[in-house]
Write an enzyme that holds these catalytic residues in place. Structure first.
Site, PDB file in Angstrom:
ATOM      1  N   HIS A   1      -3.143  -2.968  -4.232  1.00  0.00           N
ATOM      2  CA  HIS A   1      -4.150  -2.999  -3.172  1.00  0.00           C
ATOM      3  C   HIS A   1      -5.322  -3.898  -3.550  1.00  0.00           C
ATOM      4  O   HIS A   1      -5.571  -4.195  -4.717  1.00  0.00           O
ATOM      5  CB  HIS A   1      -4.677  -1.583  -2.886  1.00  0.00           C
ATOM      6  CG  HIS A   1      -5.731  -1.157  -3.867  1.00  0.00           C
ATOM      7  ND1 HIS A   1      -7.087  -1.313  -3.637  1.00  0.00           N
ATOM      8  CD2 HIS A   1      -5.629  -0.599  -5.105  1.00  0.00           C
ATOM      9  CE1 HIS A   1      -7.772  -0.869  -4.682  1.00  0.00           C
ATOM     10  NE2 HIS A   1      -6.912  -0.423  -5.587  1.00  0.00           N
ATOM     11  N   CYS A   2      -6.056  -4.352  -2.521  1.00  0.00           N
ATOM     12  CA  CYS A   2      -7.363  -4.979  -2.697  1.00  0.00           C
ATOM     13  C   CYS A   2      -8.294  -4.276  -1.708  1.00  0.00           C
ATOM     14  O   CYS A   2      -8.110  -3.081  -1.452  1.00  0.00           O
ATOM     15  CB  CYS A   2      -7.297  -6.491  -2.492  1.00  0.00           C
ATOM     16  SG  CYS A   2      -6.510  -7.039  -0.963  1.00  0.00           S
ATOM     17  N   MET A   3      -9.276  -4.944  -1.161  1.00  0.00           N
ATOM     18  CA  MET A   3     -10.179  -4.261  -0.223  1.00  0.00           C
ATOM     19  C   MET A   3      -9.522  -4.067   1.140  1.00  0.00           C
ATOM     20  O   MET A   3      -9.536  -2.977   1.695  1.00  0.00           O
ATOM     21  CB  MET A   3     -11.482  -5.041  -0.077  1.00  0.00           C
ATOM     22  CG  MET A   3     -12.352  -5.034  -1.326  1.00  0.00           C
ATOM     23  SD  MET A   3     -12.756  -3.347  -1.906  1.00  0.00           S
ATOM     24  CE  MET A   3     -13.778  -2.766  -0.545  1.00  0.00           C
TER      25      MET A   3
ATOM     26  N   ILE B   1      -8.185  -0.550   0.288  1.00  0.00           N
ATOM     27  CA  ILE B   1      -8.916   0.345  -0.608  1.00  0.00           C
ATOM     28  C   ILE B   1      -8.774   1.803  -0.173  1.00  0.00           C
ATOM     29  O   ILE B   1      -8.737   2.704  -1.015  1.00  0.00           O
ATOM     30  CB  ILE B   1     -10.406  -0.065  -0.682  1.00  0.00           C
ATOM     31  CG1 ILE B   1     -11.138   0.725  -1.762  1.00  0.00           C
ATOM     32  CG2 ILE B   1     -11.084   0.061   0.666  1.00  0.00           C
ATOM     33  CD1 ILE B   1     -10.733   0.407  -3.170  1.00  0.00           C
TER      34      ILE B   1
ATOM     35  N   SER C   1      -4.121  -8.713  -2.839  1.00  0.00           N
ATOM     36  CA  SER C   1      -2.952  -7.870  -3.126  1.00  0.00           C
ATOM     37  C   SER C   1      -1.672  -8.484  -2.581  1.00  0.00           C
ATOM     38  O   SER C   1      -0.604  -8.378  -3.204  1.00  0.00           O
ATOM     39  CB  SER C   1      -3.160  -6.462  -2.544  1.00  0.00           C
ATOM     40  OG  SER C   1      -3.479  -6.522  -1.170  1.00  0.00           O
TER      41      SER C   1
END
Length: 300
Positions: free
Chosen positions: A98-100, A27, A106
């Site tokens: 992206h993810c966290m 993130i 992702s």
């Protein structure tokens, strides 16, 4: 004399270059103007629950709503995410997925994209991605989805029975039947669906469903050929089917023909394994929609 030991912590980078113009990150990488500018990112694909709040005018943003849980469906989004990434590349843009944490969601989307791009297996592709970003680790549910994607030769094949069973098990609850049908309609729009024989109401002949919608344990046909149609040890005579739009809303345990209102079957949403002596139906799990024998007929 006191000796001192220096410990070097190799902290994960916010993002890593995985393939030509394709970055995978967390993130922080998606919300930092400095990071985005340094790596010349022009397109950001977020695979998280909520859209990111910090946005910049020089970035194109895309969002797949997803939790990092094994029950989350990412598989039916693989074609959409592939198009987002590929379209960015055709424009010459660097793309960030992206993810966290840049570990599970992702990495699943990036791995699926590269499997499709290079025609390589899940295991080969995930190993390649891990050489570029060592901490990636798709959760078990996502790993199963990637392996199913490989079985379908890196496409979403709505004719593949195992994929249709996945859709029912992964997406369908009594509250989410409409969401399940929407995703099923989407994946069916990607291929020419081989619908097979049509089935209709025995009373009014209204078309109810197609062979592709029949759910069973796929007992080999040659086993069935040895037995008569009425042999309950092989087939009980009933059919279990995927939910159809005309069935909605499912308000009670009955399923009625939408034209003549004849009760043609029932449904069970108790999510217990179905107990049947019939090999085709014993052990079916999840929401079970049963069309009773003698209440349906083949449509010529």
């Amino acid at each position: 004399m006191t000796s001192q030991m220096t410990i070097s912590l190799d902290l994960p980078k916010p993002l890593n270059l995985i393939d030509d113009k394709l970055f995978l990150g967390n993130i922080q990488s998606a919300t930092s103007c400095d990071i985005l500018t340094e790596h010349k990112i022009k397109r950001v694909l977020s695979v998280i629950e909520l859209p990111i709040e910090t946005k910049y005018p020089f970035i194109e943003y895309f969002h797949v709503i997803a939790e990092d849980v094994e029950e989350q469906d990412l598989l039916t989004h693989f074609e959409e995410t592939r198009q987002v990434i590929a379209d960015g590349h055709r424009k010459g843009h660097n793309v960030l997925v992206h993810c966290m944490a840049g570990i599970s969601r992702s990495s699943t989307v990036v791995t699926a994209f590269l499997m499709n791009k290079y025609g390589k297996s899940y295991s080969d592709t995930i190993d390649m991605v891990r050489t570029k970003r060592s901490q990636i680790y798709p959760n078990e549910g996502f790993r199963k989805q990637l392996k199913l994607y490989e079985e379908m030769r890196f496409t979403l094949n709505a004719n593949y029975k195992k994929f249709r069973r996945y859709l029912m098990s992964q997406l369908m609850t009594i509250e989410n039947i409409e969401k399940y049908i929407k995703r099923r309609d989407y994946v069916e729009s990607l291929v020419k669906v081989q619908r097979g024989q049509q089935y209709g109401c025995a009373k009014c002949q209204f078309k109810l469903f197609d062979e592709i919608n029949v759910v069973d344990n796929e007992v080999p046909n040659k086993q069935l050929a040895k037995k008569s149609f009425a042999d309950t040890n092989q087939w009980c005579g009933n059919l279990f089917v995927e939910p159809q739009k005309w069935m909605l809303p499912l308000k009670n345990d009955r399923v009625n023909c939408p034209k003549c209102r004849q009760t043609i079957g029932s449904y069970n949403n108790s999510f217990v394994s179905y107990d049947c002596k019939c090999l085709k139906h014993n052990g079916l799990f999840g929401i079970q929609i049963k069309v009773s024998k003698d209440l349906f007929k083949l449509v010529v």
